[in-house]
Design an enzyme around this catalytic site. Structure first.
Site, PDB file in Angstrom:
ATOM      1  N   HIS A 109       0.833  -1.251   0.048  1.00 46.04           N
ATOM      2  CA  HIS A 109      -0.035  -0.023  -0.293  1.00 46.04           C
ATOM      3  C   HIS A 109       1.076   1.294   0.001  1.00 46.04           C
ATOM      4  O   HIS A 109       1.676   1.287   1.015  1.00 46.04           O
ATOM      5  CB  HIS A 109      -1.062  -0.013   1.382  1.00 46.04           C
ATOM      6  CG  HIS A 109      -1.958  -1.073   1.087  1.00 46.04           C
ATOM      7  ND1 HIS A 109      -2.374  -1.824   2.050  1.00 46.04           N
ATOM      8  CD2 HIS A 109      -2.786  -1.530   0.129  1.00 46.04           C
ATOM      9  CE1 HIS A 109      -3.375  -2.595   1.648  1.00 46.04           C
ATOM     10  NE2 HIS A 109      -3.565  -2.472   0.514  1.00 46.04           N
ATOM     11  N   HIS A 237       2.746  -3.747   6.753  1.00 50.20           N
ATOM     12  CA  HIS A 237       1.738  -2.700   6.637  1.00 50.20           C
ATOM     13  C   HIS A 237       2.163  -1.712   7.763  1.00 50.20           C
ATOM     14  O   HIS A 237       2.689  -1.995   8.630  1.00 50.20           O
ATOM     15  CB  HIS A 237       0.416  -3.166   6.064  1.00 50.20           C
ATOM     16  CG  HIS A 237       0.140  -4.351   5.170  1.00 50.20           C
ATOM     17  ND1 HIS A 237      -0.711  -4.253   4.208  1.00 50.20           N
ATOM     18  CD2 HIS A 237       0.882  -5.526   5.038  1.00 50.20           C
ATOM     19  CE1 HIS A 237      -0.717  -5.162   3.520  1.00 50.20           C
ATOM     20  NE2 HIS A 237       0.413  -5.954   3.762  1.00 50.20           N
TER      21      HIS A 237
END
Length: 375
Positions: A109, A237
């Site tokens: 991401h 993440h």
């Protein structure tokens, strides 16, 4: 992590779109612009407690594989949608024995800058310590590390140039009217069934089909080719301070769920011992939210026994724009968690085998002694 930008950024109460939040983003962008004006020249001056643009990460990968050529090699993995090369680093000591693999990827991401910072920190720590630290040298005798510092390169670059909070890739849809898919909803596991959207304008857009994106195709093809040897799949993440186990697409549990929780909790304890930070451990479906098409779930379902998602600092005070002053402590504590997981994997696959061999030898010698004493 958090796909809902309406989340209140606790403590500081910064609301995306609000004045305070916009001011924080503006200050952050100014720091980014100021920083890119003075690029580093060599590994000796590379700072591991700062965020780096992709150009510098490319340079770092090249230089670190040259400086540590005896154990590090840089490998081409594939091309992104915008035709940028994806490289991973393989850290491996030469050995006549077959080696098992630990996979780590960061930055799936785009806006989660602390994740690529951790991948670089991890590589640095392994290389600085493997000759003198018995714990790390023991790993390298039996394990190879494959580290992909930035998976979503196009999106990561976009967060530096255009939109700091961009999450997805940069592939084009609907004749260029919307862009990007959520690469962590694009893997071939219960694709787009829950916690993902078929609408290309959404943050959790799952793509046009399983593994439709070049980035996920590159990762999944490579990992699939090595799956018999991969013992652990780690995908890094932010944010939320979580160690997530499979699954997100169902509340059912993998066959080794209890072991995954036990190993994960021990890792969270090791992490907390460093700076006092609390991480929660559990499946995404149980302690976070439903997701389908995640790399963590996919890795477990193709047979990789240990598969975890780390959601690094923080809990929402700064969220995706975690200040650089927190890079070092975040990486230090996360390193302790990863080393704890490696300890458990080593104990399971090597110490237990050694113990088994010792036990067998002891029994055999005892039988021989008994036999000779009877003669």
């Amino acid at each position: 992590m958090k796909p809902l930008l309406g989340t209140l950024y606790l403590l500081g109460m910064l609301v995306p779109g609000g004045l305070g939040y916009d001011r924080s983003l503006a200050q952050h962008r100014k720091q980014v612009v100021d920083k890119t004006g003075s690029p580093w020249k060599s590994l000796e001056t590379y700072s591991y407690n700062k965020y780096h643009p992709m150009e510098e990460i490319y340079q770092w990968m090249s230089q670190i594989s040259e400086k540590h050529a005896e154990v590090v090699t840089q490998h081409f993995l594939g091309l992104t949608y915008e035709m940028r090369p994806m490289y991973y680093l393989k850290i491996s000591q030469p050995s006549n024995n077959p080696k098992k693999i630990i996979w780590m990827d960061c930055g799936i991401h785009a806006r989660e800058w602390i994740a690529p910072a951790f991948c670089q920190w991890f590589v640095k720590e392994i290389l600085q310590n493997y000759t003198d630290n018995p714990r790390i040298s023991r790993y390298l005798r039996n394990l190879d590390f494959y580290v992909l510092p930035v998976l979503n390169i196009d999106g990561y670059i976009y967060t530096w140039t255009t939109d700091r909070l961009w999450r997805k890739s940069r592939s084009s849809y609907n004749n260029g009217t919307c862009f990007g898919s959520d690469l962590n909803r694009n893997f071939n596991v219960s694709w787009c069934s829950t916690g993902a959207s078929p609408n290309c304008e959404d943050l959790t857009f799952c793509g046009t089909g399983p593994v439709s994106e070049p980035e996920t195709k590159a990762v999944s093809s490579f990992v699939e080719s090595k799956k018999e040897d991969i013992l652990c799949f780690l995908t890094i993440h932010s944010y939320g301070q979580l160690i997530l186990t499979p699954y997100g697409y169902t509340t059912n549990k993998p066959s080794n769920h209890e072991e995954l929780i036990q190993v994960g909790q021990k890792a969270a304890n090791a992490l907390k011992a460093k700076h006092g930070t609390n991480y929660r451990v559990g499946s995404s479906a149980d302690i976070l939210y439903a997701t389908s098409g995640s790399s963590r779930d996919w890795a477990r379902d193709i047979g990789i026994p240990f598969s975890y998602t780390f959601e690094l600092r923080d809990n929402g005070t700064y969220g995706f724009i975690l200040p650089e002053v927190q890079v070092q402590p975040t990486c230090e504590e996360a390193m302790e968690a990863v080393l704890s997981i490696l300890d458990d994997i080593y104990a399971k696959y090597w110490l237990s085998n050694t113990a088994g061999k010792v036990t067998s030898t002891t029994v055999l010698l005892s039988l021989l002694w008994l036999f000779t004493s009877l003669l």
